[in-house]
Design a protein around this motif. Structure first.
Motif, PDB file in Angstrom:
ATOM      1  N   GLY A 289     -11.038  -8.788  -6.590  1.00  0.00           N
ATOM      2  CA  GLY A 289     -12.305  -8.484  -7.253  1.00  0.00           C
ATOM      3  C   GLY A 289     -12.128  -7.269  -8.139  1.00  0.00           C
ATOM      4  O   GLY A 289     -11.044  -6.686  -8.214  1.00  0.00           O
ATOM      5  N   THR A 290     -13.177  -6.868  -8.813  1.00  0.00           N
ATOM      6  CA  THR A 290     -13.101  -5.662  -9.622  1.00  0.00           C
ATOM      7  C   THR A 290     -13.266  -4.444  -8.721  1.00  0.00           C
ATOM      8  O   THR A 290     -13.848  -4.522  -7.635  1.00  0.00           O
ATOM      9  N   SER A 291     -12.729  -3.324  -9.165  1.00  0.00           N
ATOM     10  CA  SER A 291     -12.773  -2.101  -8.360  1.00  0.00           C
ATOM     11  C   SER A 291     -14.218  -1.678  -8.101  1.00  0.00           C
ATOM     12  O   SER A 291     -15.081  -1.781  -8.986  1.00  0.00           O
TER      13      SER A 291
ATOM     14  N   ASN B 291     -11.803  -4.602   6.005  1.00  0.00           N
ATOM     15  CA  ASN B 291     -11.863  -3.742   7.192  1.00  0.00           C
ATOM     16  C   ASN B 291     -12.902  -4.235   8.194  1.00  0.00           C
ATOM     17  O   ASN B 291     -12.703  -4.182   9.415  1.00  0.00           O
ATOM     18  N   SER B 292     -14.025  -4.747   7.674  1.00  0.00           N
ATOM     19  CA  SER B 292     -15.080  -5.221   8.578  1.00  0.00           C
ATOM     20  C   SER B 292     -14.626  -6.462   9.330  1.00  0.00           C
ATOM     21  O   SER B 292     -14.979  -6.648  10.507  1.00  0.00           O
ATOM     22  N   VAL B 293     -13.845  -7.325   8.683  1.00  0.00           N
ATOM     23  CA  VAL B 293     -13.362  -8.532   9.353  1.00  0.00           C
ATOM     24  C   VAL B 293     -12.275  -8.184  10.364  1.00  0.00           C
ATOM     25  O   VAL B 293     -12.242  -8.718  11.488  1.00  0.00           O
TER      26      VAL B 293
ATOM     27  N   LEU C 178      -7.626  -0.594   5.056  1.00  0.00           N
ATOM     28  CA  LEU C 178      -7.479  -0.521   3.604  1.00  0.00           C
ATOM     29  C   LEU C 178      -8.294   0.606   3.012  1.00  0.00           C
ATOM     30  O   LEU C 178      -9.377   0.942   3.506  1.00  0.00           O
ATOM     31  N   GLU C 179      -7.761   1.182   1.931  1.00  0.00           N
ATOM     32  CA  GLU C 179      -8.504   2.155   1.139  1.00  0.00           C
ATOM     33  C   GLU C 179      -8.855   1.528  -0.201  1.00  0.00           C
ATOM     34  O   GLU C 179      -8.133   0.656  -0.695  1.00  0.00           O
ATOM     35  N   ASP C 180      -9.919   2.016  -0.799  1.00  0.00           N
ATOM     36  CA  ASP C 180     -10.363   1.449  -2.078  1.00  0.00           C
ATOM     37  C   ASP C 180      -9.320   1.646  -3.171  1.00  0.00           C
ATOM     38  O   ASP C 180      -9.249   0.859  -4.117  1.00  0.00           O
ATOM     39  N   SER C 181      -8.538   2.698  -3.046  1.00  0.00           N
ATOM     40  CA  SER C 181      -7.561   3.029  -4.092  1.00  0.00           C
ATOM     41  C   SER C 181      -6.223   2.322  -3.892  1.00  0.00           C
ATOM     42  O   SER C 181      -5.252   2.634  -4.580  1.00  0.00           O
ATOM     43  N   SER C 182      -6.151   1.399  -2.963  1.00  0.00           N
ATOM     44  CA  SER C 182      -4.871   0.730  -2.680  1.00  0.00           C
ATOM     45  C   SER C 182      -4.343   0.026  -3.922  1.00  0.00           C
ATOM     46  O   SER C 182      -5.051  -0.725  -4.588  1.00  0.00           O
ATOM     47  N   SER C 183      -3.068   0.275  -4.238  1.00  0.00           N
ATOM     48  CA  SER C 183      -2.473  -0.328  -5.446  1.00  0.00           C
ATOM     49  C   SER C 183      -1.343  -1.292  -5.095  1.00  0.00           C
ATOM     50  O   SER C 183      -0.590  -1.687  -5.975  1.00  0.00           O
ATOM     51  N   ASN C 184      -1.213  -1.632  -3.831  1.00  0.00           N
ATOM     52  CA  ASN C 184      -0.229  -2.623  -3.401  1.00  0.00           C
ATOM     53  C   ASN C 184      -0.937  -3.854  -2.857  1.00  0.00           C
ATOM     54  O   ASN C 184      -2.054  -3.776  -2.335  1.00  0.00           O
ATOM     55  N   THR C 185      -0.257  -4.999  -2.970  1.00  0.00           N
ATOM     56  CA  THR C 185      -0.757  -6.216  -2.344  1.00  0.00           C
ATOM     57  C   THR C 185      -0.456  -6.160  -0.855  1.00  0.00           C
ATOM     58  O   THR C 185       0.685  -5.862  -0.455  1.00  0.00           O
ATOM     59  N   VAL C 186      -1.450  -6.455  -0.040  1.00  0.00           N
ATOM     60  CA  VAL C 186      -1.290  -6.420   1.421  1.00  0.00           C
ATOM     61  C   VAL C 186      -1.641  -7.790   1.979  1.00  0.00           C
ATOM     62  O   VAL C 186      -2.690  -8.356   1.633  1.00  0.00           O
ATOM     63  N   ILE C 187      -0.770  -8.325   2.830  1.00  0.00           N
ATOM     64  CA  ILE C 187      -1.001  -9.616   3.476  1.00  0.00           C
ATOM     65  C   ILE C 187      -1.269  -9.347   4.948  1.00  0.00           C
ATOM     66  O   ILE C 187      -0.405  -8.801   5.652  1.00  0.00           O
TER      67      ILE C 187
ATOM     68  N   ASP D  67       1.992   4.989   9.895  1.00  0.00           N
ATOM     69  CA  ASP D  67       2.971   4.984   8.802  1.00  0.00           C
ATOM     70  C   ASP D  67       2.538   4.104   7.638  1.00  0.00           C
ATOM     71  O   ASP D  67       3.189   4.101   6.588  1.00  0.00           O
ATOM     72  N   PHE D  68       1.459   3.342   7.824  1.00  0.00           N
ATOM     73  CA  PHE D  68       1.072   2.346   6.822  1.00  0.00           C
ATOM     74  C   PHE D  68       0.799   2.982   5.458  1.00  0.00           C
ATOM     75  O   PHE D  68       1.371   2.594   4.437  1.00  0.00           O
ATOM     76  N   HIS D  69      -0.091   4.010   5.434  1.00  0.00           N
ATOM     77  CA  HIS D  69      -0.447   4.614   4.156  1.00  0.00           C
ATOM     78  C   HIS D  69       0.723   5.382   3.558  1.00  0.00           C
ATOM     79  O   HIS D  69       0.903   5.393   2.334  1.00  0.00           O
ATOM     80  N   ASN D  70       1.519   6.008   4.430  1.00  0.00           N
ATOM     81  CA  ASN D  70       2.714   6.688   3.907  1.00  0.00           C
ATOM     82  C   ASN D  70       3.673   5.687   3.287  1.00  0.00           C
ATOM     83  O   ASN D  70       4.291   5.944   2.240  1.00  0.00           O
ATOM     84  N   MET D  71       3.807   4.524   3.927  1.00  0.00           N
ATOM     85  CA  MET D  71       4.693   3.486   3.404  1.00  0.00           C
ATOM     86  C   MET D  71       4.213   3.002   2.038  1.00  0.00           C
ATOM     87  O   MET D  71       5.015   2.852   1.103  1.00  0.00           O
ATOM     88  N   MET D  72       2.916   2.780   1.922  1.00  0.00           N
ATOM     89  CA  MET D  72       2.383   2.317   0.641  1.00  0.00           C
ATOM     90  C   MET D  72       2.576   3.375  -0.432  1.00  0.00           C
ATOM     91  O   MET D  72       2.957   3.081  -1.568  1.00  0.00           O
ATOM     92  N   SER D  73       2.329   4.629  -0.079  1.00  0.00           N
ATOM     93  CA  SER D  73       2.488   5.712  -1.047  1.00  0.00           C
ATOM     94  C   SER D  73       3.947   5.866  -1.443  1.00  0.00           C
ATOM     95  O   SER D  73       4.272   6.037  -2.619  1.00  0.00           O
TER      96      SER D  73
END
Length: 930
Positions: free
Chosen positions: A384-386, A395-397, A403-412, A437-443
């Protein structure tokens, strides 16, 4: 019994016994002979012939020979043959052979009997060449003679002459059309005795069997087909059998199922890549044509698809009538194949081939295909659009703030019993099971890798488990219609797309344009909508209005799309149940197998394009690398020239400095030694013993010179040498600094630590050690100063010896000696002393150039090795480039065949598979095909 049989069995004599059966045969024959002799025109040859037979049967061979030698009527050739038989029995083989070979007759039976006897004789004599000739002649002349072909076959098999045995079987089968010879020939073929025989040799056999018995024909074809497989003559066999079927009428019936299967198996083997296309261009079109001609219509999908694919990749290679026939068959065919398995096998073949050719398809690429192969899990892309709450919805599901709104990686997100997080790029896969480690890994991946990264997040999730679902969450769109967004890279790896809208401003023009662009890239992808933040609307009536208006606008562009209202803030069981119903409805009517196969074929086409691009890239890289290495080579040779000049400069400077220092010491010695020697006049007094004064003076002078050299000259020399060594060290340091600049520049240019230019500073240690040794103490023999044979010294010494004992003469001698010493210049003596003093220093000086060369030896060696290495690298790259350009088919042909296999299966996949009556599995064992 015929006469020939009597003669063969040697029982012709029985014809004389018919009327006298009670009398002894010998008596009857004797009486008959006497009676014959009484006739006016007597001929005893018949009686003698019969008597010979009787003697032969009673092993009286000599008597038999005697009788047969007297036969001179029409039985003479038989008599000669019998004589040879007798010699044979007597083991007189040479005599028997002579007689056999001398017989001349037109009687085929007699000649055949002679040949069979000669066969036995030659075997006995071990004359196998003659044995082969005689039996072949016998078969050629009289093949119908009883047992002659059986004997020939037995002989060939005993001698293991399988070529002759096969030739006999082929000729007899063609001649007799008998089942017996068919079985014999098939046995030879199945045992591999025909592999070395050219396939076209069997053409007449195929013609004969096709006319006689189709069952036998198909069995022989099958046997020959399998025997030539994996042999060098395999392609020639295929050409032979293709030519055969091209000239006969074939109607597709069950009788041809075995041959059709062979064609099918062969075709798929040929396009696996072990053959070059130039080898296949004249064979495969005929294979496809014949296969299509005899295939059962119920199994015509693959040959039809193969014909159309081959015609598309290689136009005009197949007759247009056959292409039209294939199109017609395909139009009325049903596909029974396991599409997914085939597509995965094709992808595995491509990746394996790429690895064998030092190409890496990439972890992310292979991971996506592996995900598509998992039919147990539905893949839903969420984007969707930002700012529309995509991350809050996920996150609710999931029930966790991941997830963060600013995530710039595809996550499965996938359901699993344990938490595991994998960061997947084309180059690497890194794994952790620590949620923190998830957010550190993405960063880290955003900062470290320029290439795309997808994060596979496995965690226990009831909703994902219950619905057999995986979320593919891509970064939000920030700009209108941005095709660089990661979403476009995943459109062909998911089953449906869920676009998250904001209930405050749903389905904007920007979102419409994005979705239309997505639809243009993936027209078959189902698109649905999640109307998020529905809790922001103040009344239920307004909610209904917003939903209705949104659906109306959406259905203008996406008439089959569904819209699900959702609130990420108030997740409850009812809302999740509605989401479950939404997901289940979305996937309920999907033919997942077929859709996943199409998507895998999409990635296969990308893989093929990757290989084609990689080929061009490899050639360009080689050209660039050769050019770059040639530039490096020029630089290296320039460095060698510069270092050579630098070395010469240092040799000149250091040796010149040493000579300047030595010259200064030499001047000091030249000035001080004469004064030192002249000053020795104070050693003389009127009381001196002038008879031995020369010895005393010589010793004293040497002592003064030694003290001067040790106490004054050597310390000064040592200090000068230390200063010289320090100066040399500075020059060497300057040289090392220059070489380090060269190596750093070269290594920086190469991007690797390719060269190290380290000089040998141990030379300075050797010089210091030599300086300590040379300046520590003087090592010089006593110089003959006052005992030389000069006229003046001779007169002084003579006067001393003559007048030295007389007191009155001492004053005179004193004055003479003193005058001599004070006025003598001692040039020769000084030169001699200087030469002896500098002897070891000159040896040191002579080694300076060699030492300085040793200082630069390792850098020179490293540079020369780098030149040799670069030369070799250039040569290897040029050879590789030449091979690639001169033999492009080595790389191009397998890739083209991959494209062919892809295209033919895209054709197969185009068949309608929605009819439930056609959902059957192909009876053919697909593993044997693929």
């Amino acid at each position: 019994m015929t006469l020939e049989k009597q003669l063969i069995k040697k029982i012709y004599y029985e014809t004389f016994l018919m009327e006298n059966e009670t009398h002894p045969p010998l008596q009857v024959l004797g009486e008959a002979y006497l009676a014959e002799q009484k006739n006016e025109f007597s001929d005893g040859s018949y009686i003698r012939f019969a008597q010979g037979e009787f003697y032969y049967h009673h092993q009286d061979f000599e008597s038999a020979i005697f009788k047969w030698e007297k036969v001179n009527n029409e039985l003479e050739p038989w008599a000669q043959k019998n004589i040879a038989d007798a010699y044979f029995e007597l083991n007189q083989l040479s005599a028997a052979e002579t007689v056999y070979t001398s017989i001349t007759t037109d009687n085929k039976i007699l000649m055949t009997e002679i040949s069979l006897q000669l066969l036995s004789l030659y075997i006995e004599q071990n004359k196998l060449d003659l044995a082969f000739k005689v039996i072949k002649d016998a078969v050629s002349v009289n093949p119908d003679y009883p047992n002659v072909t059986t004997i020939a076959r037995s002989f060939y098999e005993e001698q293991q002459d399988w070529d002759s045995a096969v030739e006999l079987a082929i000729n007899e089968m063609i001649r007799t059309e008998s089942f017996q010879w068919f079985e014999i020939l098939k046995e030879y073929i199945d045992k591999g005795f025909t592999k070395t025989i050219s396939p076209d040799y069997f053409y007449k056999v195929l013609v004969t069997l096709h006319n006689v018995d189709l069952i036998q024909f198909t069995q022989i074809v099958s046997s020959l087909w399998h025997s030539y497989k994996n042999e060098q003559t395999y392609l020639l066999w295929l050409k032979t059998i293709n030519d055969f079927f091209s000239h006969i009428e074939v109607h597709s019936t069950d009788e041809w199922d075995n041959i059709s299967s062979l064609y099918e198996e062969t075709y798929f083997e040929l396009i696996q890549g072990q053959y070059m296309l130039r080898q296949l261009h004249d064979i495969v079109p005929n294979i496809l044509t014949n296969w299509l001609k005899m295939v059962n219509p119920s199994r015509s999908v693959f040959p039809s698809a193969a014909v159309l694919a081959w015609d598309e990749i290689f136009p005009a290679k197949i007759d247009s009538a056959d292409v039209q026939h294939a199109e017609k068959l395909l139009l009325h065919s049903t596909n029974y194949t396991d599409d997914l398995d085939y597509s995965l096998h094709l992808f595995d073949s491509i990746t394996q081939w790429a690895q064998n050719n030092d190409l890496e398809m990439g972890h992310r690429f292979r991971w996506l295909v592996c995900e598509l192969a998992d039919l147990r899990t539905n893949r839903l892309l969420v984007t969707g659009t930002s700012g529309n709450g995509k991350s809050s919805f996920i996150n609710s599901v999931l029930g966790e703030n991941i997830l963060e709104d600013s995530s710039s990686n595809t996550v499965i997100f996938k359901d699993d019993a344990h938490t595991e997080i994998n960061a997947i790029t084309d180059a690497t896969i890194s794994t952790t099971n620590n949620f923190s480690d998830f957010h550190n890994m993405m960063s880290m991946h955003r900062q470290t890798y320029r290439e795309k990264t997808c994060i596979e997040f496995k965690l226990p999730c009831k909703f994902l488990s219950k619905n057999k679902l995986a979320f593919v969450v891509t970064p939000g769109f920030n700009r209108n219609n941005d095709i660089r967004n990661e979403t476009f890279g995943y459109l062909n790896s998911v089953d449906s797309l869920l676009f998250v809208l904001n209930a405050d401003s749903p389905f904007t023009d920007k979102e419409r344009d994005i979705l239309l662009n997505i639809q243009a890239h993936a027209p078959d992808l189902q698109i649905h909508f999640l109307l998020n933040k529905i809790d922001n609307i103040y009344s239920e009536a307004e909610v209904k209005r917003v939903i209705h208006d949104t659906q109306t606008r959406i259905h203008t562009y996406f008439p089959h799309a569904r819209v699900l209202p959702y609130s990420s803030l108030y997740t409850n069981t009812q809302q999740l149940n509605e989401l479950t119903d939404f997901v289940n409805f979305n996937f309920e009517y999907k033919n997942l197998d077929q859709e996943r196969t199409k998507k895998i074929l999409f990635f296969i086409r990308k893989a093929i394009q990757y290989l084609l691009d990689k080929r061009v890239e490899m050639e360009n890289n080689l050209v660039d690398s050769i050019s770059w290495n040639e530039d490096i080579l020029v630089r290296l040779n320039g460095f060698i020239n510069n270092v050579t000049a630098f070395e010469k400069e240092k040799i000149h400077f250091i040796t010149d400095s040493y000579r300047t220092m030595k010259h200064k010491i030499t001047n000091d010695l030249t000035e001080h030694i004469p004064r030192l020697l002249q000053g020795c006049s104070d050693l003389i007094s009127e009381d001196s013993d002038f008879r031995h004064i020369d010895i005393e003076l010589n010793t004293a002078m040497n002592e003064r010179i030694r003290n001067y050299l040790e106490q004054t000259v050597l310390p000064n020399f040592a200090s000068s040498m230390q200063n010289w060594i320090e100066t040399s060290n500075n020059e060497f340091l300057q040289s090392q600094s220059y070489l380090e600049e060269i190596s750093e520049g070269l290594n920086s240019l190469c991007g690797e630590n390719r060269i190290q230019l380290e000089c040998d500073f141990k030379i300075l240690d050797d010089w210091r050690r030599d300086t300590d040794r040379m300046t520590n103490r003087i090592q010089m023999e006593e110089v003959n100063i006052f005992r030389r044979f000069t006229p003046a010294q001779f007169l002084l010494k003579s006067a001393g010896k003559l007048f030295g004992s007389l007191p009155k003469n001492k004053t005179m001698l004193y004055n003479k000696y003193k005058q001599y010493l004070e006025n003598e210049d001692f040039t020769d003596v000084t030169t001699s002393i200087i030469n002896k003093f500098f002897l070891q220093f000159e040896l040191f000086e002579n080694a300076l150039e060699r030492d300085i060369t040793m200082f630069f030896r390792d850098p020179f060696s490293s540079l020369k090795q780098a030149v040799e290495h670069t030369h070799l690298e250039i040569q290897e790259q040029q050879n590789t480039l030449h091979k690639m350009k001169s033999n492009p088919e080595v790389y191009r042909d397998p890739v083209t065949l991959f494209e062919l296999r892809l295209r033919q299966y895209e054709v197969v996949l185009s068949i309608d598979k929605e009819n439930p009556d056609t959902e059957l599995m192909l009876e053919t064992n697909m593993e044997s095909i693929f």
